[in-house]
Design a protein around this motif. Structure first.
Motif, PDB file in Angstrom:
ATOM      1  N   PRO A   1      37.317 -20.303  28.526  1.00 40.27           N
ATOM      2  CA  PRO A   1      38.763 -20.460  28.287  1.00 40.27           C
ATOM      3  C   PRO A   1      39.393 -21.554  29.147  1.00 40.27           C
ATOM      4  N   ALA A   2      38.912 -21.706  30.375  1.00 42.41           N
ATOM      5  CA  ALA A   2      39.449 -22.752  31.251  1.00 42.41           C
ATOM      6  C   ALA A   2      39.019 -24.134  30.781  1.00 42.41           C
ATOM      7  N   LEU A   3      37.772 -24.240  30.338  1.00 43.51           N
ATOM      8  CA  LEU A   3      37.275 -25.534  29.874  1.00 43.51           C
ATOM      9  C   LEU A   3      38.026 -26.028  28.644  1.00 43.51           C
ATOM     10  N   ARG A   4      38.519 -25.095  27.833  1.00 47.23           N
ATOM     11  CA  ARG A   4      39.235 -25.496  26.623  1.00 47.23           C
ATOM     12  C   ARG A   4      40.524 -26.252  26.940  1.00 47.23           C
ATOM     13  N   LEU A   5      40.991 -26.156  28.179  1.00 48.86           N
ATOM     14  CA  LEU A   5      42.213 -26.848  28.566  1.00 48.86           C
ATOM     15  C   LEU A   5      41.969 -28.314  28.905  1.00 48.86           C
ATOM     16  N   LEU A   6      40.708 -28.689  29.131  1.00 52.82           N
ATOM     17  CA  LEU A   6      40.400 -30.075  29.476  1.00 52.82           C
ATOM     18  C   LEU A   6      40.567 -30.973  28.260  1.00 52.82           C
ATOM     19  N   PRO A   7      41.041 -32.213  28.453  1.00 51.99           N
ATOM     20  CA  PRO A   7      41.257 -33.097  27.298  1.00 51.99           C
ATOM     21  C   PRO A   7      39.989 -33.381  26.521  1.00 51.99           C
ATOM     22  N   GLN A   8      38.848 -33.529  27.203  1.00 53.29           N
ATOM     23  CA  GLN A   8      37.610 -33.816  26.483  1.00 53.29           C
ATOM     24  C   GLN A   8      37.169 -32.630  25.628  1.00 53.29           C
ATOM     25  N   ALA A   9      37.464 -31.403  26.084  1.00 49.43           N
ATOM     26  CA  ALA A   9      37.117 -30.222  25.289  1.00 49.43           C
ATOM     27  C   ALA A   9      38.011 -30.116  24.067  1.00 49.43           C
TER      28      ALA A   9
END
Length: 271
Positions: free
Chosen positions: A253-261
């Protein structure tokens, strides 16, 4: 000592070695996300500097990506056990070995240099056929029509290396010839194309991403009848996420906030 197979691949085709190595590295872990002993065997049989990809996030990313596509193909085969899966840009993927149910039919398609390498390790069978060709030229589609319906087309890390016009041509040809079937492929947004020089694995090859797609629903306008059924970030497809070890379930869930994700999507379409 057995002589290793040398690699002679074009810049884009060379990228097929990244997910192969990712699955091999993952398989050696005590608690792997996937077990792919064939990938480990292939890596050990190929004369190539795989170690240059060590330490990058892209290896586990390619594994998580493959798990989503595996899930969609397995879902199709559960509903249509004798249907046909078409692996576009098959490279050295072992999806058939992972998902074969004993009754499905399978076509592996790739460019001639990739297919020459693949044929060193895999062979045609009664239910599985390897074809050399380009996804854009469409000549291979007649071979698919000779196999039992329905059909599932999967193009993992393929269309992103085409320009928009060629990607559109490939999708339209499949959708027009095989209405009412399924097509899965990934899309990269403009953020990733602008920053591809930072991609830890891609920058160690000469391949270049060419087509940016910020909204997977754009593809619905390419051909009447195409409908986006599902779109997911890497590892975040709900059924796949539930099977991941706890640390991944917490992290995703945290990674989904990154622009590349957010800019990289895995998409399932009905044609």
């Amino acid at each position: 000592m057995t002589e290793k197979h040398r690699v002679d691949l074009g810049p884009v085709q060379e990228t097929l070695l990244i997910p192969l190595y990712g699955r091999a590295v993952e398989s050696r872990k005590p608690r792997p996300l996937v077990r792919d002993p064939r990938a480990t065997e292939l890596v050990g049989s190929i004369d190539y500097d795989f170690a240059k990809f060590d330490g990058g996030r892209s290896l586990v990313g390619s594994v998580l990506r493959g798990m989503v596509f595996d899930h969609w193909v397995a879902q199709f085969l559960a509903e249509h056990p004798a249907g046909t899966v078409v692996e576009i840009g098959a490279g050295l993927n072992t999806r058939f070995e992972r998902l074969d149910n004993g009754s499905c039919h399978w076509i592996d398609l790739d460019l001639p240099d990739s297919m020459r390498l693949r044929r060193r390790f895999f062979a045609d069978t009664e239910r599985r056929t390897m074809l050399s060709g380009s996804v854009v030229d469409g000549a291979w589609l007649a071979e698919v029509q000779d196999r039992p319906a329905p059909y599932f087309f999967v193009a993992e890390a393929v269309l992103i290396y085409l320009d928009r016009a060629d990607a559109r041509t490939a999708v339209r040809q499949i959708a027009s010839r095989f209405p009412g079937n399924q097509l899965a492929f990934d899309t990269w947004g403009r953020w990733i194309l602008r920053n591809q020089h930072r991609h830890d694995a891609l920058k160690k090859t000469s391949a270049t991403l060419r087509w940016a797609c910020d909204d997977p629903r754009e593809i619905e306008s390419w051909q009447p009848g195409i409908r986006l059924v599902e779109s997911s970030t890497v590892g975040a497809q709900p059924d796949v996420l539930r099977r991941l070890p706890l640390p991944y379930r917490i992290l995703m869930p945290a990674l989904r906030l990154l622009p590349q994700a957010r800019a990289y999507r895995l998409n399932l379409y009905q044609t």
